[in-house]
Design an enzyme around this catalytic site. Structure first.
Site, PDB file in Angstrom:
ATOM      1  N   GLU A 129       0.798  -1.218   0.000  1.00 32.42           N
ATOM      2  CA  GLU A 129       0.000   0.000   0.000  1.00 32.42           C
ATOM      3  C   GLU A 129       0.836   1.275   0.000  1.00 32.42           C
ATOM      4  O   GLU A 129       0.534   2.217  -0.734  1.00 32.42           O
ATOM      5  CB  GLU A 129      -0.944   0.005   1.213  1.00 32.42           C
ATOM      6  CG  GLU A 129      -2.049  -1.042   1.147  1.00 32.42           C
ATOM      7  CD  GLU A 129      -3.080  -0.740   0.078  1.00 32.42           C
ATOM      8  OE1 GLU A 129      -3.162   0.416  -0.389  1.00 32.42           O
ATOM      9  OE2 GLU A 129      -3.804  -1.675  -0.307  1.00 32.42           O
ATOM     10  N   THR A 130       1.863   1.316   0.821  1.00 35.00           N
ATOM     11  CA  THR A 130       2.578   2.601   1.006  1.00 35.00           C
ATOM     12  C   THR A 130       4.100   2.481   1.097  1.00 35.00           C
ATOM     13  O   THR A 130       4.752   3.427   1.493  1.00 35.00           O
ATOM     14  CB  THR A 130       2.092   3.304   2.290  1.00 35.00           C
ATOM     15  OG1 THR A 130       2.408   2.482   3.427  1.00 35.00           O
ATOM     16  CG2 THR A 130       0.599   3.560   2.256  1.00 35.00           C
TER      17      THR A 130
END
Length: 338
Positions: A129-130
């Site tokens: 995700e990040t």
């Protein structure tokens, strides 16, 4: 979870927002958009928000064409697995995952024990995700959600709902709705929770009465684990297994549904043999992916389906699983050498 912020029926959206009125009167924002006015009226009636404060707030919300462009070309729709996989399974992402695991070992162990989700799955989600918090999005969440709610008719209903949740959570959390940033779709924090997911699954994992998924890694880890637990993760069960295909198979059972609609036994009878022993009665989907060496078949079990609840994509779920396996292997190898 944050009842102390809900005792007063009518709280300010953000400290000093009323002071913006004079400045925002000439600003080009969304306050005059018919859909924005409809949302404002609903929030005033349903949640006791201030119409004046919401008008001032939406006068600051900006339409972002780059958001409309980005949402029209998600990677899952434009890439095959062989290309998609390379994005998330490079050596750096796995190595950084091991570093993140070591740095947050206590929180990961506690979350795994409490929610029954393996540490490597939690780490992989945050990695996909990040990049472990390095890329959490540069758009103001208010701009992203307003743009998609008011100028993206295809999914206006969904993003309007998320915009409402965002206004509620910023009030509950006493956050400035103009300050929080996220992805082009309005996803936030280490685990990229949409506002509705935040309100449903984010947890205060360090006991300070605030669920901070933006800066507090412990809360972010606990929130991801809770998300999986609440969506039915089964501790100790496999996720997905490779399957061999008999040459004489005719038909197309693959990629029919994200939700397991077959059993391992029925797929075996159809000609798809799991390369790892799995109970015949286990529910399964049949996943077909185009890999670097040709077509791949996999049996997606219950926990594979749970991963798709985070992002409704087979390739996403496979990327998370394979990254998790890679992180686990490197983590175990590093511990043996220590």
């Amino acid at each position: 979870m944050m009842e102390r912020f809900k005792k007063t029926a009518k709280l300010s959206l953000v400290m000093g927002v009323s002071l913006l009125s004079a400045v925002t009167a000439q600003a080009k924002g969304y306050e005059q958009h018919p859909l924005a006015q409809k949302l404002i009226a609903e929030m005033v009636a349903e949640d006791d928000f201030s119409k004046e404060e919401l008008n001032a707030l939406f006068s600051q919300a900006e339409k972002k064409q780059s958001i409309l462009d980005a949402i029209s070309r998600p990677a899952e729709r434009t890439l095959q697995w062989k290309s998609y996989r390379k994005i998330f399974l490079d050596g750096k992402r796995a190595g950084k995952g091991v570093e993140f695991w070591k740095e947050n070992q206590a929180a990961l162990e506690e979350a795994s024990e409490k929610y029954g989700v393996p540490p490597e799955i939690i780490v992989a989600i945050i990695g996909v995700e990040t990049r472990y918090g390095r890329i959490m999005g540069s758009y103001r969440v208010l701009d992203a959600l307003s743009t998609l709610a008011f100028d993206y008719p295809k999914r206006s209903k969904f993003f309007t709902k998320e915009l409402k949740h965002y206004l509620r959570l910023t009030r509950e959390q006493q956050q400035n709705p103009l300050a929080l940033k996220g992805s082009y779709a309005g996803a936030m924090g280490y685990g990229q929770f949409m506002p509705s997911s935040f309100r449903a699954y984010a947890v205060d994992f360090d006991g300070d009465e605030i669920a901070d998924i933006w800066k507090n890694k412990r809360d972010a880890i606990g929130s991801v684990a809770n998300y999986f637990k609440r969506h039915g993760w089964r501790q100790g069960e496999p996720v997905v297994v490779r399957a061999g295909l008999e040459k004489n198979f005719q038909g197309d059972l693959a990629n029919q549904s994200l939700k397991p609609k077959y059993t391992v036994g029925s797929l075996r009878e159809a000609g798809f043999t799991p390369l790892v022993d799995v109970p015949a009665e286990n529910s399964s989907s049949l996943v077909k992916l185009e890999g670097a060496k040709g077509t791949e078949y996999w049996l997606g079990l219950h926990n594979f389906y749970v991963i798709t609840r985070y992002n409704h994509s087979r390739m996403y779920a496979m990327a998370v699983y394979q990254l998790a396996q890679k992180i686990r292997q490197q983590y175990d190898a590093a511990n043996k050498q220590a």
